[in-house]
Design a protein around this motif. Structure first.
Motif, short mmCIF file in Angstrom:
data_model
loop_
_atom_site.label_atom_id
_atom_site.label_comp_id
_atom_site.label_asym_id
_atom_site.label_seq_id
_atom_site.Cartn_x
_atom_site.Cartn_y
_atom_site.Cartn_z
N PRO A 52 0.87 -1.05 -0.14
CA PRO A 52 0.05 0.01 -0.09
C PRO A 52 0.76 1.21 0.01
CG PRO A 52 -0.90 -1.52 1.59
CD PRO A 52 0.36 -2.08 0.93
N GLU A 77 -3.88 -0.22 -2.29
CA GLU A 77 -3.84 0.88 -2.86
C GLU A 77 -2.67 1.16 -3.46
OE1 GLU A 77 -6.30 4.20 -3.70
OE2 GLU A 77 -6.80 2.36 -2.78
N GLU A 79 -0.23 3.76 -6.64
CA GLU A 79 -0.45 4.79 -7.49
C GLU A 79 -0.07 4.04 -8.97
OE1 GLU A 79 0.13 9.40 -8.21
OE2 GLU A 79 1.68 8.44 -6.81
N ASP A 103 -8.08 2.02 -12.24
CA ASP A 103 -7.48 3.54 -11.56
C ASP A 103 -6.14 3.76 -12.21
OD1 ASP A 103 -7.11 5.84 -10.54
OD2 ASP A 103 -7.24 4.93 -8.22
#
Length: 238
Positions: A52, A77, A79, A103
């Motif tokens: 994460p 999570e 990026e 995403d």
């Protein structure tokens, strides 16, 4: 859309424009042996590494296949950022990520000018081979500097063999492979001409030396089929 770009005579050198973007997924799957299997291997490896809050940057992200697949399978999570200097590729990647509800951020930027520092993983699949040799080493150095300690650099490239005789045999075997994928001899030759002085491959050892000179502590070959190879370099951790 099926890749038929080189059924017609050449008008220019190869570039990642709208025509190429429209057929790119078909082109790369029919032109790079075991492309899907290798992509799955990279994704599976990275899923074992990611935690994460980490950041993954894909340089030369094209239509976004790797990052979208990674984002869809990642259970934490993270990026995800794709960087490409071809507007048509970036637009297609954005449309694809929206359609698949992945995403991922796709940016149209020059990787040598854009600051992608603070990355835990940098991927460059079939990207360095299109960067001029005069600045390729500087690009790898920028990647090394952008990675956090313990970070990974995953790099796939078309490569040359050290032995000239073997290199010639592998090229011939590869052309037979492309014929088996439905490309005609004319299409193969036209694409080769279009890529001349645009795609400039190194040997695996030249790539490894370049990464070692940049500072990577370990460089290993993850996958190879003939004149295509994927390497993983690790930045020394604390």
């Amino acid at each position: 859309m099926k890749d038929r770009l080189f059924e017609k005579p050449l008008e220019k050198q190869f570039e990642f424009d709208e025509e190429v973007a429209a057929v790119f997924d078909d082109m790369i799957e029919r032109s790079v042996p075991f492309y899907r299997q290798n992509l799955d291997l990279i994704v599976t490896l990275l899923l074992r590494f990611l935690k994460p809050g980490m950041r993954v940057v894909d340089l030369g992200s094209s239509t976004g296949l790797l990052l979208i697949e990674l984002a869809r399978r990642c259970g934490v999570e993270v990026e995800f950022i794709g960087i490409d200097n071809a507007p048509a590729m970036v637009e297609l990647a954005r449309k694809k990520s929206r359609a698949l509800e992945a995403d991922v951020t796709f940016l149209c930027e020059d990787l040598m000018r854009y600051d992608f520092g603070g990355a835990d993983v940098v991927v460059a699949n079939y990207t360095l081979q299109f960067i001029r040799p005069a600045v390729r080493g500087k690009t790898v150095q920028k990647i090394y500097d952008a990675l956090k300690e313990g970070g990974l650099f995953v790099c796939s490239e078309k490569v040359l063999m050290e032995d000239k005789w073997l290199n010639k045999q592998i090229i011939d075997i590869y052309y037979d492979y492309k014929k088996g994928q439905g490309y005609s001899e004319t299409e193969i030759m036209r694409k080769r001409e279009a890529l001349e002085n645009v795609l400039i491959p190194y040997t695996i050892e030249e790539n490894r030396s370049m990464m070692k000179e940049a500072g990577f502590s370990a460089v290993d070959t993850l996958f190879q089929w003939g004149n295509f190879a994927t390497m993983v370099a690790r930045k020394r951790g604390k």
